[in-house]
Design an enzyme around this catalytic site. Sequence first.
Site, short mmCIF file in Angstrom:
data_model
loop_
_atom_site.label_atom_id
_atom_site.label_comp_id
_atom_site.label_asym_id
_atom_site.label_seq_id
_atom_site.Cartn_x
_atom_site.Cartn_y
_atom_site.Cartn_z
N LYS A 81 0.80 -1.23 0.00
CA LYS A 81 0.00 0.00 0.00
C LYS A 81 0.83 1.29 0.00
O LYS A 81 0.38 2.32 -0.48
CB LYS A 81 -0.93 0.02 1.21
N ASP A 118 -10.33 3.54 2.18
CA ASP A 118 -10.59 2.98 3.51
C ASP A 118 -11.39 3.95 4.38
O ASP A 118 -12.28 3.53 5.12
CB ASP A 118 -9.27 2.63 4.22
#
Length: 296
Positions: A81, A118
């Site tokens: 990520k 997210d």
Amino acid sequence: MNAYDALVAEAAGRPFAAIVGWPVEHSRSPALHGFWLEQHRIDGHYGRLPVEPNRQALEELAAFLKRTPNARGCNLTLPHKVEIIPLLDRIAPGAARIGAVNTVVKLADGSLEGRNTDGFGFLEALSYGAPGWRADAGPVAVLGAGGAARAVVAALMDAGVPELRLVNRTQKTAIDLGVAFTPNDGRRIVIDRWDDRAQALDGTTLLVNTTSLGMKGQLPLDLDLAQLPHTAVVYDIVYVPLETGLLAAARARGNRCIDGLGMLLHQGRPGFEAWFGTKVMVSAEQRRAVAADLGV
Ligand code: ATR
């Protein structure tokens, strides 16, 4: 056949995306995106792509997405990520701020944009799971200061919480996060010591666990809820198991509870919509399908 060739063969000319990680076999993303593909009868594919954690492997991934006409993008999970960031053409402001990308979208000009969904997933699951909860109604407490906490803290501050109490075992990480996400409008991120976590719950409207404590195979979260108002929402982003010890204890004393599955499902929506051009919603049926896939 290498993993790229296998994915291209599976997609069979249809538009596709994939979850990219190392390892990637355990990811539930194919189940959640597969549900939407089927629900909307979209002629597309969502697969898995194991990519080794090194720069050359990530460069190959970016080149593959660009040169493959029906590749629409990907999701990224551990440990990619952060490391993917310098290899993309553009990083959306929200992802740049969090310092992590979980969704890559190939834009119309063929360039790759990194996004982070997210925080969106976290807030959407909160608004569906606790209708009427208001960010500006009072202080909130967040446990943990890792990767997931960065997205949660950014989302809550953007949503307008007046005070966020951040508690982490390693206080230095919490301080760094507090410095990065404190807005300059007088609203505060207060760092509390891990040993003082029970007191940090006093007067809060929301408690969020972003630590790995309570997850299957990890230690339980040891937290005295006595000072948590009964009106507070308790949100555990862990989803294996769905009902963590924290949620069971909170439910028993009458708090509204939200498990981590909603965040997992909702974070997938923006990517799916960008890759396949269809707006999607999270449903009870999808929740059941992904929970069954998870074995929870
Ligand atoms: P993620 O990306 O899922 O947030 P992470 O970045 O590894 O994962 O963060 C894990 C979080 O769980 C951290 O806040 C970590 O605390 P530290 O910063 O002190 O490591 C927390 N955590 C993990 N094990 C813990 C334990 N035994 N006690 C307290 N906190 C723990």
